[in-house]
Design a protein around this motif. Structure first.
Motif, PDB file in Angstrom:
ATOM      1  N   GLN A  71       0.617  -1.152  -0.105  1.00 33.28           N
ATOM      2  CA  GLN A  71       0.083   0.007  -0.041  1.00 33.28           C
ATOM      3  C   GLN A  71       0.973   1.329  -0.125  1.00 33.28           C
ATOM      4  OE1 GLN A  71      -3.807  -0.376   2.114  1.00 33.28           O
ATOM      5  NE2 GLN A  71      -3.763   1.663   2.543  1.00 33.28           N
ATOM      6  N   SER A 133      -3.772   6.653  -5.562  1.00 29.28           N
ATOM      7  CA  SER A 133      -2.822   6.894  -4.438  1.00 29.28           C
ATOM      8  C   SER A 133      -1.634   7.637  -4.973  1.00 29.28           C
ATOM      9  CB  SER A 133      -2.516   5.708  -3.639  1.00 29.28           C
ATOM     10  OG  SER A 133      -1.876   5.996  -2.485  1.00 29.28           O
ATOM     11  N   GLN A 134      -1.420   8.725  -4.173  1.00 26.14           N
ATOM     12  CA  GLN A 134      -0.159   9.489  -4.602  1.00 26.14           C
ATOM     13  C   GLN A 134       0.566  10.065  -3.160  1.00 26.14           C
ATOM     14  OE1 GLN A 134      -2.421  12.958  -6.468  1.00 26.14           O
ATOM     15  NE2 GLN A 134      -1.638  12.198  -8.555  1.00 26.14           N
ATOM     16  N   ALA A 139      -4.473  11.934  -2.998  1.00 24.98           N
ATOM     17  CA  ALA A 139      -5.215  10.828  -3.950  1.00 24.98           C
ATOM     18  C   ALA A 139      -5.784  11.803  -4.946  1.00 24.98           C
ATOM     19  CB  ALA A 139      -5.967   9.939  -3.441  1.00 24.98           C
ATOM     20  N   ARG A 157      -4.824   7.874   2.197  1.00 29.14           N
ATOM     21  CA  ARG A 157      -4.283   6.552   1.699  1.00 29.14           C
ATOM     22  C   ARG A 157      -4.798   5.509   2.495  1.00 29.14           C
ATOM     23  NH1 ARG A 157       1.423   5.588   0.830  1.00 29.14           N
ATOM     24  NH2 ARG A 157       1.574   5.559   3.185  1.00 29.14           N
ATOM     25  N   PHE A 161      -8.505   4.604   0.993  1.00 30.07           N
ATOM     26  CA  PHE A 161      -8.537   3.267   0.561  1.00 30.07           C
ATOM     27  C   PHE A 161      -8.874   2.040   1.457  1.00 30.07           C
ATOM     28  CE2 PHE A 161      -6.267   6.137  -2.453  1.00 30.07           C
ATOM     29  CZ  PHE A 161      -6.983   5.843  -3.818  1.00 30.07           C
TER      30      PHE A 161
END
Length: 182
Positions: A71, A133-134, A139, A157, A161
């Protein structure tokens, strides 16, 4: 004897069809926003969400590499909706699920809910929503390939998520399938 042979053939055809279908899912090309965001995107896993037997959406988890899902590495989650939902319902439900997954209170996430309401759109059957996701706090959201916004929020994130990927998500088996585990 004839019945057993026919049954065996039918079962074999079903197995081969299932394997061919599985191969197609693995080889399927990434949506344009995923390909642009992740480069050589690899489909990690798929799952469907149902409520009272009615399909809500199909989900796909895409990663930048074919290895084990991490992740902390770049990834994208795509949902293809099977029914219409309002942006308000999607935002409110997302925050409720974040609270359910991690604990806390709804009032702790009012700012996130407002940001989600501005990013999300009303969806109809067939609409594709992708979150990319960044990093831990950022995001981007896309609707049918068009970027609608970039969100920043503490631990976004894991929180956002986590609705689909956390071991404590509403459907832990689907979370596991998305991450590439059987």
């Amino acid at each position: 004897m004839k019945c057993s042979f026919i049954t065996a053939i039918v079962i074999l055809i079903g197995l081969v069809s299932g394997l061919v279908g599985a191969g197609q899912a693995i080889a399927q090309s990434a949506p344009v926003e995923v390909a642009r965001s992740l480069g050589g995107a690899s489909l990690k896993g798929t799952a469907s969400a149902r409520l009272w037997g009615k399909k809500l959406y199909d989900a796909e988890l895409w990663t930048a590499s074919g290895g084990t899902f991490d992740q902390r590495e770049p990834f994208a989650l795509t949902l293809r909706y099977a029914h219409a939902f309002s942006a308000d319902l999607l935002a409110r439900t997302s925050v409720k699920e974040i609270v359910r997954v991690e604990g806390g209170r709804l009032s702790d996430h009012g700012a996130l809910e407002q940001r989600l309401r501005r990013c999300l759109v009303d969806v109809a059957k067939g609409v594709r929503v992708t979150g990319v996701s960044q990093g831990p706090d950022r995001a981007s959201l896309f609707v049918n390939g068009r970027k609608t916004c970039t969100l920043t929020y503490p631990r976004l994130r894991d929180r956002f998520f986590g609705i689909w990927l956390a071991p404590t998500s509403r459907d832990a088996r689907s979370a596991s399938r998305l991450k590439g585990h059987s």
